[in-house]
Design a protein around this motif. Structure first.
Motif, mmCIF file in Angstrom:
data_model
loop_
_atom_site.group_PDB
_atom_site.id
_atom_site.type_symbol
_atom_site.label_atom_id
_atom_site.label_comp_id
_atom_site.label_asym_id
_atom_site.label_seq_id
_atom_site.Cartn_x
_atom_site.Cartn_y
_atom_site.Cartn_z
ATOM 1 N N LYS A 45 0.830 -1.211 0.000
ATOM 2 C CA LYS A 45 0.000 0.000 0.000
ATOM 3 C C LYS A 45 0.861 1.257 0.000
ATOM 4 O O LYS A 45 2.005 1.256 0.470
ATOM 5 C CB LYS A 45 -0.892 0.027 1.253
ATOM 6 N N LEU A 46 0.296 2.335 -0.526
ATOM 7 C CA LEU A 46 0.942 3.643 -0.455
ATOM 8 C C LEU A 46 0.805 4.182 0.969
ATOM 9 O O LEU A 46 -0.265 4.074 1.576
ATOM 10 C CB LEU A 46 0.289 4.619 -1.438
ATOM 11 N N SER A 47 1.861 4.750 1.496
ATOM 12 C CA SER A 47 1.807 5.341 2.839
ATOM 13 C C SER A 47 1.502 6.830 2.708
ATOM 14 O O SER A 47 2.200 7.563 2.012
ATOM 15 C CB SER A 47 3.131 5.138 3.572
ATOM 16 N N LEU A 48 0.443 7.267 3.367
ATOM 17 C CA LEU A 48 -0.016 8.653 3.297
ATOM 18 C C LEU A 48 -0.004 9.289 4.679
ATOM 19 O O LEU A 48 -0.619 8.768 5.615
ATOM 20 C CB LEU A 48 -1.438 8.710 2.717
ATOM 21 N N LEU A 49 0.692 10.404 4.811
ATOM 22 C CA LEU A 49 0.651 11.204 6.038
ATOM 23 C C LEU A 49 -0.302 12.363 5.795
ATOM 24 O O LEU A 49 -0.024 13.257 4.993
ATOM 25 C CB LEU A 49 2.040 11.723 6.397
ATOM 26 N N GLU A 50 -1.448 12.334 6.484
ATOM 27 C CA GLU A 50 -2.468 13.370 6.316
ATOM 28 C C GLU A 50 -2.348 14.365 7.464
ATOM 29 O O GLU A 50 -2.786 14.101 8.586
ATOM 30 C CB GLU A 50 -3.863 12.748 6.292
ATOM 31 N N VAL A 51 -1.763 15.515 7.174
ATOM 32 C CA VAL A 51 -1.549 16.548 8.193
ATOM 33 C C VAL A 51 -2.791 17.431 8.276
ATOM 34 O O VAL A 51 -3.363 17.826 7.263
ATOM 35 C CB VAL A 51 -0.307 17.401 7.855
ATOM 36 N N GLY A 52 -3.197 17.749 9.505
ATOM 37 C CA GLY A 52 -4.389 18.575 9.697
ATOM 38 C C GLY A 52 -5.677 17.798 9.518
ATOM 39 O O GLY A 52 -6.698 18.361 9.104
ATOM 40 N N ALA A 53 -5.639 16.519 9.834
ATOM 41 C CA ALA A 53 -6.822 15.667 9.651
ATOM 42 C C ALA A 53 -7.901 16.009 10.666
ATOM 43 O O ALA A 53 -7.644 16.065 11.868
ATOM 44 C CB ALA A 53 -6.426 14.196 9.792
ATOM 45 N N LEU A 54 -9.116 16.219 10.187
ATOM 46 C CA LEU A 54 -10.260 16.486 11.068
ATOM 47 C C LEU A 54 -10.999 15.200 11.406
ATOM 48 O O LEU A 54 -11.608 15.081 12.460
ATOM 49 C CB LEU A 54 -11.225 17.461 10.400
ATOM 50 N N ARG A 84 -4.157 19.401 17.235
ATOM 51 C CA ARG A 84 -5.049 19.096 18.358
ATOM 52 C C ARG A 84 -6.009 18.006 17.904
ATOM 53 O O ARG A 84 -6.972 18.277 17.186
ATOM 54 C CB ARG A 84 -5.811 20.349 18.809
ATOM 55 N N SER A 85 -5.732 16.792 18.291
ATOM 56 C CA SER A 85 -6.529 15.659 17.833
ATOM 57 C C SER A 85 -7.958 15.723 18.367
ATOM 58 O O SER A 85 -8.192 16.026 19.533
ATOM 59 C CB SER A 85 -5.885 14.351 18.292
ATOM 60 N N ARG A 86 -8.896 15.399 17.489
ATOM 61 C CA ARG A 86 -10.306 15.375 17.877
ATOM 62 C C ARG A 86 -10.864 13.956 17.823
ATOM 63 O O ARG A 86 -12.059 13.754 17.899
ATOM 64 C CB ARG A 86 -11.104 16.300 16.956
ATOM 65 N N HIS A 87 -9.947 12.977 17.692
ATOM 66 C CA HIS A 87 -10.373 11.580 17.645
ATOM 67 C C HIS A 87 -9.191 10.714 18.076
ATOM 68 O O HIS A 87 -8.043 11.018 17.741
ATOM 69 C CB HIS A 87 -10.815 11.217 16.218
ATOM 70 N N PRO A 88 -9.444 9.623 18.818
ATOM 71 C CA PRO A 88 -8.346 8.761 19.289
ATOM 72 C C PRO A 88 -7.462 8.223 18.171
ATOM 73 O O PRO A 88 -6.282 7.939 18.389
ATOM 74 C CB PRO A 88 -9.080 7.621 20.012
ATOM 75 N N ALA A 89 -8.023 8.070 16.972
ATOM 76 C CA ALA A 89 -7.255 7.509 15.858
ATOM 77 C C ALA A 89 -6.395 8.553 15.149
ATOM 78 O O ALA A 89 -5.615 8.220 14.252
ATOM 79 C CB ALA A 89 -8.198 6.850 14.853
ATOM 80 N N ILE A 90 -6.538 9.831 15.533
ATOM 81 C CA ILE A 90 -5.739 10.901 14.937
ATOM 82 C C ILE A 90 -4.575 11.224 15.876
ATOM 83 O O ILE A 90 -4.778 11.560 17.040
ATOM 84 C CB ILE A 90 -6.592 12.166 14.695
ATOM 85 N N ILE A 91 -3.363 11.126 15.364
ATOM 86 C CA ILE A 91 -2.174 11.414 16.167
ATOM 87 C C ILE A 91 -2.115 12.905 16.470
ATOM 88 O O ILE A 91 -2.261 13.743 15.574
ATOM 89 C CB ILE A 91 -0.898 10.993 15.420
#
Length: 279
Positions: free
Chosen positions: A112-121, A141-148
């Motif tokens: 798979k392609l590795s994607l770093l999504e910065v600023g994920a809501l 500022r993470s708004r979900h446990p799965a968001i670093i």
């Protein structure tokens, strides 16, 4: 008996909520975000020479105003509202369409392609591509446990050097207060990408179309100086958003980073001050 002093309500309280609603007035949202940017920039400048009693007092005044506006948590919520689908968000669809068009979804036995999504809501923006994209969502500022929860500018460079196939900076650069930090963010993206990796960049159209210090041509020269070649772009006259897809290459020397160390007025008139500088 003296009256109890009523606690001030943050001025952002009427413009946002924890529900993630994007129903607030767009003009109000933009005005508050701009004010936050001004205060955060002033705070940084004053803290560089806080030994002065005058500066220390000014820092306290700035911090008090930030607190009255709801603090950094409110700033993050307002930024999230500004990135809502009704304000130009949902840009992952543009990236996915481009990637499919390039044939990237056909892995033919490759990983798979590795994607770093910065600023994920949201943690699941790319869930429909889970069979061929491995996404790592990240936000200040993470708004979900799965968001670093991580400041992209403070990432360990050695740990992430040439680690990612794709880096997404969608509606991120425009929320960075300092022009040199915006440039550093783009430079870090280049460092973190593997050879021939892809950078997805999305900005509000006025950041480039109506800036005093930036034009489409200047942005292209700046990206060339960093080491990116444009392979896709999308925007329309009178639209809200502009999107680019860049491929990582080695800088060819046609543009020098030194050209982008200082602000240079490109256009006069009633324009915004958005700018990107390189250190």
């Amino acid at each position: 008996m003296p009256k109890a002093r009523k606690k001030k309500t943050p001025i952002t309280a009427t413009a946002t909520s924890d529900s993630g609603s994007t129903s607030s007035n767009p003009h109000t949202t933009r005005t508050l975000i701009r004010r936050f940017h001004v205060l955060l920039k002033k705070q940084r400048q004053l803290q560089k020479n806080i030994s002065s009693a005058c500066n220390a007092q000014e820092v306290q005044e700035v911090e008090r105003e930030i607190e009255e506006m709801g603090g950094l948590a409110a700033y993050q919520r307002m930024s999230s509202i500004g990135q809502g689908t009704d304000r130009g968000g949902g840009s992952e669809k543009v990236l996915m369409k481009w990637l499919v068009g390039m044939g990237s979804s056909k892995r033919d036995g490759k990983g798979k392609l590795s994607l770093l999504e910065v600023g994920a809501l949201k943690p699941d923006n790319y869930v429909s591509c889970a069979s061929w994209i491995d996404t790592t969502p990240m936000d200040l500022r993470s708004r979900h446990p799965a968001i670093i929860e991580q400041d992209f500018l403070c990432i360990d460079v050695n740990e992430h050097r040439e680690r990612w196939d794709i880096v997404s900076l969608s509606l991120v650069i425009n929320f960075v207060p300092e022009p040199k930090d915006r440039g550093r963010m783009l430079t870090l993206a280049h460092t973190f990408l593997r050879s021939s990796g892809l950078l997805f960049l999305a900005l509000p159209l006025p950041c480039v179309e109506n800036s005093r210090y930036l034009t489409f041509e200047l942005l292209q020269s700046l990206m060339t100086a960093i080491g990116f070649v444009e392979i896709e772009k999308k925007w329309r006259q009178g639209g809200k958003m502009a999107y680019w897809l860049y491929r990582k290459v080695q800088p060819d020397g046609s543009s020098s980073p030194r050209e982008f160390k200082k602000k240079s007025v490109c256009r006069q008139g009633k324009r915004n001050n958005f700018c990107i500088l390189l250190k």
